[in-house]
Design an enzyme around this catalytic site. Structure first.
Site, short mmCIF file in Angstrom:
data_model
loop_
_atom_site.label_atom_id
_atom_site.label_comp_id
_atom_site.label_asym_id
_atom_site.label_seq_id
_atom_site.Cartn_x
_atom_site.Cartn_y
_atom_site.Cartn_z
N LYS A 95 0.83 -1.22 0.00
CA LYS A 95 0.00 0.00 0.00
C LYS A 95 0.86 1.26 0.00
CE LYS A 95 -1.95 1.51 4.04
NZ LYS A 95 -1.61 2.91 4.31
N ASN A 96 1.85 1.30 0.89
CA ASN A 96 2.62 2.54 1.04
C ASN A 96 3.57 2.79 -0.13
OD1 ASN A 96 1.26 3.00 3.35
ND2 ASN A 96 2.96 2.55 4.74
N ARG B 94 -8.36 -1.09 5.41
CA ARG B 94 -7.57 -0.02 4.76
C ARG B 94 -6.20 -0.52 4.31
NH1 ARG B 94 -6.09 4.16 8.17
NH2 ARG B 94 -4.61 4.48 6.49
N ARG C 258 -5.34 10.72 4.30
CA ARG C 258 -4.38 11.74 4.69
C ARG C 258 -3.19 11.82 3.74
NH1 ARG C 258 -0.31 13.59 7.16
NH2 ARG C 258 0.71 11.78 6.29
N ILE D 55 2.29 18.46 7.76
CA ILE D 55 3.00 18.38 6.47
C ILE D 55 3.90 19.60 6.28
CG2 ILE D 55 1.38 16.85 5.25
CD1 ILE D 55 0.35 19.42 3.81
N ASP D 56 4.34 20.17 7.40
CA ASP D 56 5.18 21.37 7.32
C ASP D 56 6.46 21.14 6.52
OD1 ASP D 56 5.51 19.70 9.70
OD2 ASP D 56 7.19 21.01 10.20
N CYS E 253 -5.17 12.26 12.46
CA CYS E 253 -5.81 10.99 12.19
C CYS E 253 -5.74 10.19 13.47
CB CYS E 253 -5.10 10.25 11.06
SG CYS E 253 -3.51 9.62 11.55
N ILE F 11 7.76 7.33 16.87
CA ILE F 11 7.36 8.00 15.62
C ILE F 11 6.04 8.74 15.76
CG2 ILE F 11 6.97 7.72 13.14
CD1 ILE F 11 9.78 6.89 13.91
N ASP G 25 4.91 0.76 12.13
CA ASP G 25 3.73 0.03 11.63
C ASP G 25 3.72 -1.44 12.08
OD1 ASP G 25 2.76 2.26 10.43
OD2 ASP G 25 3.35 1.72 8.40
N ARG H 71 -0.81 14.82 12.15
CA ARG H 71 0.03 14.40 11.02
C ARG H 71 0.40 15.65 10.22
NH1 ARG H 71 -0.83 8.60 10.16
NH2 ARG H 71 0.70 8.74 8.49
C1 UD1 Z 1 4.39 6.88 6.30
C2 UD1 Z 1 3.50 5.67 6.15
C3 UD1 Z 1 3.01 5.20 7.50
C4 UD1 Z 1 4.17 4.99 8.45
C5 UD1 Z 1 5.06 6.22 8.50
C6 UD1 Z 1 6.32 6.04 9.34
C7 UD1 Z 1 2.48 6.00 3.96
C8 UD1 Z 1 1.23 6.27 3.17
N1 UD1 Z 1 2.38 6.03 5.30
O1 UD1 Z 1 3.57 7.92 6.84
O2 UD1 Z 1 2.29 3.98 7.32
O3 UD1 Z 1 3.64 4.76 9.74
O4 UD1 Z 1 5.47 6.58 7.16
O5 UD1 Z 1 7.07 4.97 8.85
O6 UD1 Z 1 3.53 5.74 3.41
N2 UD1 Z 1 6.37 14.84 10.40
C9 UD1 Z 1 6.46 16.19 10.66
N3 UD1 Z 1 6.29 17.06 9.61
C10 UD1 Z 1 6.05 16.64 8.33
C11 UD1 Z 1 5.98 15.25 8.10
C12 UD1 Z 1 6.15 14.37 9.16
O7 UD1 Z 1 6.65 16.62 11.79
O8 UD1 Z 1 5.91 17.49 7.43
C13 UD1 Z 1 6.53 13.87 11.53
C14 UD1 Z 1 5.26 13.06 11.80
O9 UD1 Z 1 4.37 13.72 12.65
C15 UD1 Z 1 5.82 11.79 12.40
C16 UD1 Z 1 7.18 11.62 11.71
O10 UD1 Z 1 7.50 12.89 11.16
O11 UD1 Z 1 6.04 11.97 13.79
C17 UD1 Z 1 7.19 10.56 10.63
O12 UD1 Z 1 6.19 10.86 9.67
P1 UD1 Z 1 6.34 10.41 8.14
O13 UD1 Z 1 7.59 9.65 7.97
O14 UD1 Z 1 6.12 11.63 7.30
O15 UD1 Z 1 5.11 9.45 7.97
P2 UD1 Z 1 4.08 9.43 6.79
O16 UD1 Z 1 4.74 9.69 5.49
O17 UD1 Z 1 2.92 10.29 7.17
#
Ligand code: UD1
Length: 416
Positions: free
Chosen positions: A22-23, A397, A92, A123-124, A116, A327, A305, A121
């Site tokens: 999926k990811n 999902r 998301r 996206i900064d 979520c 995480i 995960d 979550r």
């Molecule tokens: C992806 C996976 C998810 C997995 C996660 C960590 C997908 C669709 N999802 O989620 O299943 O659990 O990786 O392996 O691939 N963060 C920030 N700012 C940002 C982005 C992230 O602070 O702009 C923080 C998040 O809050 C979190 C950490 O960074 O604490 C890791 O997040 P990230 O690696 O971005 O996870 P996802 O891509 O959302």
């Protein structure tokens, strides 16, 4: 609302084929936009998030069609740049459409993804990186309005190796002029898969799987046929199912190299795991042992995960295992449900201490999130009696057919 009914306490015995990841497939579907052509993705799992990605692509003017597990996407007709608020809320990870939309048509509009079940979550990092590449991004009324007349490659340093940000920036950088270097990039296997996919479409990307990814942008991309990697978290789930219930299973198509920390933990707990090019075999004959500590970390560390499913397998171990979740904030929601089945788990902040008990007993429990729901299946398979799991839309999902897969592995499981 569907439920799962599991009769536990019998060892597994059987084999199943592991679904596509999926990811890996979600960013790949967003990446098809960059090609302006027809792309065939093989081994694409039939999941709600995939359907949602297809709906986003269709809203943007693309078409998609399934043939078995091959999904063909034609992005030639793309003429829109707005992702509806409704679809953003459904999924998301739809923020990964930002980068490719900016690269292909220089504009993107989508609502800010909310939190979520795992907590906030943000996206900064995605937004900051896109701005450095030259995008103008305005936030108003919960919407992100993005424009990019011309993206220009640059050096990007991520403060956290975020998976989503690394993918979004790789995708945007394909449409930027010149070279982009992403430092402190996430190293997950899904990022390597995305690089391989993009390179098959004519991109020039190096370094995925390491902390530094270099993208030479501005190349004209074209369609391709690509086979998506096997899902490493589904693999981990079924290995944990065998660890919990005992028995001997074979996971065809699974790749052990993608989940070495998980197999190392299960071996330490007493599972006998062998892997070759065809897949992974796992035999568990005795009661598991506690394994002191498991700390989640970005890849190649222990995956967040897989935390819930490994915890579920260790509920009946001999000894104590201490989990540390590093995480996401809200990732112990399955603990209360495991305790209803008789587990002894104490949570304090980011730490959960699992003291193994001799037996779990079947109970009525509720999935709290995707991997937490899968963890309940794992625990139920090793529990005495019948477990009824509700809110299984969370499980759906990420698992294409958990009932079929576990049945093939010898479990007694029914979907009601
Ligand atoms: C992806 C996976 C998810 C997995 C996660 C960590 C997908 C669709 N999802 O989620 O299943 O659990 O990786 O392996 O691939 N963060 C920030 N700012 C940002 C982005 C992230 O602070 O702009 C923080 C998040 O809050 C979190 C950490 O960074 O604490 C890791 O997040 P990230 O690696 O971005 O996870 P996802 O891509 O959302």
């Amino acid at each position: 609302m569907s439920e799962l009914l599991i009769q536990g306490g019998r060892p597994l015995n059987g084999e199943t084929v592991v679904q596509g990841a999926k990811n890996s497939v979600l960013p790949m579907l967003a990446a098809t936009i960059l090609t302006g052509d027809t792309v065939e993705i093989e081994n694409c799992p039939h999941l709600r998030d995939v359907t949602n990605s297809i709906r986003i692509l269709e809203d943007l003017g693309c078409t998609a069609r399934w043939q078995g597990s091959t999904l063909t996407v034609d992005t030639r007709g793309l003429d829109q740049y707005t992702v509806s608020d409704h679809l953003m809320r459904e999924m998301r990870s739809s923020s990964v459409f930002l980068g490719p939309l900016l690269a292909r048509i220089g504009a993107a509009e989508l609502s800010y993804p909310g939190g979520c079940e795992l907590g906030p979550r943000p996206i900064d990092l995605h937004v900051a990186g896109l701005r450095e590449l030259g995008a103008e991004i305005r936030e108003s009324g919960g919407m992100l309005h993005c424009q990019a007349g011309h993206l220009v490659g640059c050096e990007l340093l991520l403060s956290i190796p975020s998976v989503g940000a690394t993918e979004n920036l790789m995708l945007a950088a394909c449409g930027a002029e010149g070279i982009t270097v992403i430092s402190n990039a996430a190293r997950e296997p899904e990022i390597v898969d995305l690089q391989n996919f993009l390179n098959s479409c004519g991109a020039e990307i190096r370094g995925a799987g390491t902390s530094t990814i270099t993208i030479t942008g501005g190349r004209r991309l074209h369609g391709c046929t690509y086979r998506c990697m096997p899902d490493r978290i589904v693999t981990a789930t079924y290995l944990c199912a065998a660890a919990s219930a005992g028995g001997l299973i074979f996971l065809r198509g699974a790749n052990e190299a993608h989940l070495a920390t998980v197999t190392a933990a299960l071996r330490q707990a007493g599972c006998d795991i062998c892997a070759d090019h065809a897949g992974i075999a796992c035999r568990c004959e005795e009661r598991l042992r506690g394994i002191r500590s498991i700390r989640t970390a970005p890849y190649p560390g222990f995956p967040t995960d897989a935390q819930a499913v490994v915890m579920a397998a260790l509920c009946r171990s001999q000894g104590v295992t201490v989990f540390e979740e590093n995480i996401f904030e809200n990732r112990y929601r399955h603990v209360g449900e495991l305790c209803r089945m008789g587990a002894d788990i104490r949570v304090s902040g980011r730490t959960a201490v699992v003291t193994g008990v001799e037996n779990l007993s079947g109970a009525a429990v509720q999935s709290t999130d995707l991997r937490g729901g899968a963890a309940l299946c794992v625990a139920a398979l090793g529990a005495v009696g019948e477990t009824r799991i509700s809110a299984i839309h969370h499980i759906d999902r990420g698992y294409e057919d958990i009932t079929g897969d576990l049945t093939a592995l010898g479990a007694r499981i029914t979907r009601l």
